[in-house]
Design an enzyme around this catalytic site. Structure first.
Site: not given
Length: 165
Positions: A128-129
């Site tokens: 996600i990051y």
């Protein structure tokens, strides 16, 4: 999904999170906080300009927290943290909550860089990051102790001009 400032009425939800071993292991913290301690911390930090805490809501229900910590106005950077309540995981709220927190950090606080620390084994969070635009800046070897063992962690950062692209 909506984010709003953390209020005292949210403390029972925070108390539940802070005492969940699996949740706090993600933050490399001990799952031990009394409600009285949490109330005192809230009162002490409610006016602290080095922190911003937001509640993530879905249909007026508490779904998680996104926090900007150690806000440094001279160097214009801060750490970001997020926790999504288990009942709301898998709905894309981590990404949406992070994006809302980043938008606030860069557009309202005029910060230059946001960083985070994540367990190298937390593949879902790392994914996600990276998708948001964070880049690995280094690896902290055996830096945190949680769940009975030491963990390696990535230090990841995102600059305002990269976020706005």
């Amino acid at each position: 999904m909506n984010i709003r400032p953390l209020e005292k009425k949210d403390l029972p939800h925070i108390y539940q999170q802070r005492n969940s071993r699996s949740v706090m292991a993600l933050w490399f913290e001990e799952p031990y906080t009394s409600f009285d301690e949490l109330s005192i911390l809230y009162d002490r930090h409610v006016l602290d300009q080095a922190e911003r805490r937001f509640v993530i809501e879905v249909d007026d229900q508490f779904a998680g927290v996104v926090e900007l910590m150690d806000i440094n106005t001279i160097h214009r950077h801060a750490e970001i943290q997020i926790i999504i309540h288990p009942d709301f995981q898998g709905q894309g709220l981590a990404q949406k909550g992070m994006l809302a927190g980043l938008e606030y950090a860069f557009s309202v606080l005029n910060l230059h860089k946001i960083y985070l620390i994540v367990d190298v084994d937390n593949a879902a969070a790392v994914h996600i990051y990276k998708k948001i635009g964070f880049q690995e800046e280094g690896c902290l070897k055996q830096h945190y102790f949680a769940e009975g063992k030491y963990h390696d962690s990535y230090m990841m950062g995102l600059f305002a001009n990269d976020f706005k692209k």
